[in-house]
Motif scaffolding. Structure first.
Motif, mmCIF file in Angstrom:
data_model
loop_
_atom_site.group_PDB
_atom_site.id
_atom_site.type_symbol
_atom_site.label_atom_id
_atom_site.label_comp_id
_atom_site.label_asym_id
_atom_site.label_seq_id
_atom_site.Cartn_x
_atom_site.Cartn_y
_atom_site.Cartn_z
ATOM 1 N N SER A 163 31.048 14.876 -5.588
ATOM 2 C CA SER A 163 32.299 15.245 -6.082
ATOM 3 C C SER A 163 31.924 16.376 -7.259
ATOM 4 N N GLU A 164 30.984 16.273 -7.952
ATOM 5 C CA GLU A 164 30.475 17.390 -8.763
ATOM 6 C C GLU A 164 30.199 18.532 -8.198
ATOM 7 N N ALA A 165 29.722 18.578 -6.723
ATOM 8 C CA ALA A 165 29.474 19.691 -6.186
ATOM 9 C C ALA A 165 30.669 20.299 -5.693
ATOM 10 N N ALA A 166 31.556 19.704 -5.374
ATOM 11 C CA ALA A 166 33.228 20.179 -4.917
ATOM 12 C C ALA A 166 33.772 20.659 -6.132
ATOM 13 N N ALA A 167 33.736 20.309 -7.307
ATOM 14 C CA ALA A 167 34.232 20.721 -8.545
ATOM 15 C C ALA A 167 33.643 22.043 -8.861
ATOM 16 N N MET A 168 32.166 22.126 -8.821
ATOM 17 C CA MET A 168 31.536 23.246 -9.112
ATOM 18 C C MET A 168 31.935 24.433 -8.159
ATOM 19 N N MET A 169 32.188 24.185 -7.043
ATOM 20 C CA MET A 169 32.407 25.123 -5.992
ATOM 21 C C MET A 169 33.783 25.699 -6.358
ATOM 22 N N ARG A 170 34.777 24.774 -6.532
ATOM 23 C CA ARG A 170 36.223 25.179 -6.774
ATOM 24 C C ARG A 170 36.214 26.135 -8.124
ATOM 25 N N ASP A 171 35.510 25.525 -9.168
ATOM 26 C CA ASP A 171 35.584 26.380 -10.455
ATOM 27 C C ASP A 171 34.623 27.682 -10.301
ATOM 28 N N LEU A 172 33.708 27.686 -9.451
ATOM 29 C CA LEU A 172 33.012 29.075 -9.336
ATOM 30 C C LEU A 172 33.722 30.027 -8.059
ATOM 31 N N GLY A 173 34.582 29.432 -7.302
ATOM 32 C CA GLY A 173 35.244 30.175 -6.356
ATOM 33 C C GLY A 173 34.220 30.571 -5.235
ATOM 34 N N VAL A 174 33.191 29.396 -4.812
ATOM 35 C CA VAL A 174 32.227 29.601 -3.968
ATOM 36 C C VAL A 174 32.280 28.540 -2.779
ATOM 37 N N GLY A 175 31.918 28.811 -1.627
ATOM 38 C CA GLY A 175 31.959 27.964 -0.436
ATOM 39 C C GLY A 175 30.498 27.148 -0.392
ATOM 40 N N CYS A 176 29.406 27.585 -1.350
ATOM 41 C CA CYS A 176 28.261 26.895 -1.073
ATOM 42 C C CYS A 176 27.257 26.958 -2.423
ATOM 43 N N LEU A 177 26.340 25.812 -2.486
ATOM 44 C CA LEU A 177 25.637 25.797 -3.758
ATOM 45 C C LEU A 177 24.262 25.623 -3.293
ATOM 46 N N PRO A 178 23.454 26.241 -3.986
ATOM 47 C CA PRO A 178 21.675 25.943 -3.743
ATOM 48 C C PRO A 178 21.671 24.550 -4.297
ATOM 49 N N VAL A 179 20.670 23.778 -3.607
ATOM 50 C CA VAL A 179 20.522 22.041 -4.119
ATOM 51 C C VAL A 179 18.990 22.155 -4.623
ATOM 52 N N GLN A 180 18.775 21.666 -5.739
ATOM 53 C CA GLN A 180 17.511 21.704 -6.540
ATOM 54 C C GLN A 180 17.143 20.509 -6.631
ATOM 55 N N SER A 181 15.716 20.035 -6.679
ATOM 56 C CA SER A 181 15.102 18.841 -6.968
ATOM 57 C C SER A 181 15.161 19.038 -8.496
ATOM 58 N N GLY A 182 14.874 17.620 -9.152
ATOM 59 C CA GLY A 182 14.984 17.463 -10.706
ATOM 60 C C GLY A 182 13.954 18.411 -11.301
ATOM 61 N N GLU A 183 12.664 18.888 -10.591
ATOM 62 C CA GLU A 183 11.733 19.717 -11.187
ATOM 63 C C GLU A 183 12.177 21.109 -10.701
ATOM 64 N N GLY A 184 13.337 21.451 -10.032
ATOM 65 C CA GLY A 184 13.652 22.883 -10.194
ATOM 66 C C GLY A 184 13.639 23.454 -8.802
ATOM 67 N N ALA A 185 12.845 22.752 -7.617
ATOM 68 C CA ALA A 185 12.385 23.379 -6.585
ATOM 69 C C ALA A 185 13.765 23.415 -5.734
ATOM 70 N N LEU A 186 13.818 24.711 -4.993
ATOM 71 C CA LEU A 186 14.972 24.562 -4.100
ATOM 72 C C LEU A 186 14.820 23.834 -3.068
ATOM 73 N N GLU A 188 12.301 31.153 -8.408
ATOM 74 C CA GLU A 188 13.902 30.657 -9.035
ATOM 75 C C GLU A 188 14.937 31.368 -8.195
ATOM 76 N N VAL A 189 15.792 30.820 -7.799
ATOM 77 C CA VAL A 189 17.000 31.175 -7.297
ATOM 78 C C VAL A 189 17.840 32.404 -8.068
ATOM 79 N N ILE A 190 17.642 33.644 -7.668
ATOM 80 C CA ILE A 190 18.419 34.485 -8.586
ATOM 81 C C ILE A 190 19.463 35.156 -8.032
#
Length: 139
Positions: free
Chosen positions: A22-45, A109-111
């Motif tokens: 749900s959070e991913a879908a809301a982020m995509m909607r708000d950002l106007g994107v169709g995908c998101l990088p997913v990171q671990s709690g430590e920040g690794a892609l 870092e994903v830039i």
């Protein structure tokens, strides 16, 4: 020579693998994107999640979007590219791996993210033809 840095979408926001679909879908909607990088709690892609993943692999299967973590559906990363790589390398990599999105990573870092639409706007027609043949022309 055009590089990844010049054609990528910068300012990419990621989602943690423990956040909900749900959070991913809301982020995509708000950002106007169709995908998101997913990171671990430590920040690794750890992968990428797409709007299609959420619809086809979660909604259609009746999963609870509020309780299913994004990391459960994230597609693993096939490859990443550095910001100074030339577009020819990007086209070859995306084509050979049949991916439509490629994360740009600098020092872990994903830039940015490069999509097929970024290629269409920024590379020569013969390179686009090569990419399309590699990604969509295979059986």
């Amino acid at each position: 020579m055009t590089t990844a840095r010049e054609i990528m979408n910068s300012g990419i926001q990621s989602i943690r693998e423990d956040q909900s679909l749900s959070e991913a879908a809301a982020m995509m909607r708000d950002l106007g994107v169709g995908c998101l990088p997913v990171q671990s709690g430590e920040g690794a892609l750890t992968g990428i999640i797409t709007d299609r993943d959420i619809v086809v692999r979660a909604c259609a299967e009746g999963r609870d979007l509020a309780s299913t973590p994004a990391g459960e559906l994230a597609q693993g990363i096939v490859s990443t590219i550095g910001p100074d790589e030339p577009v020819e390398t990007i086209v070859d990599l995306m084509g050979s791996q049949q991916v439509k999105r490629l994360p740009v990573v600098d020092n872990g870092e994903v830039i940015g993210m490069i999509s097929e639409s970024d290629l269409a706007r920024n590379v020569a027609e013969d390179q686009i033809h090569h990419f399309v043949t590699m990604v969509y022309g295979r059986n």
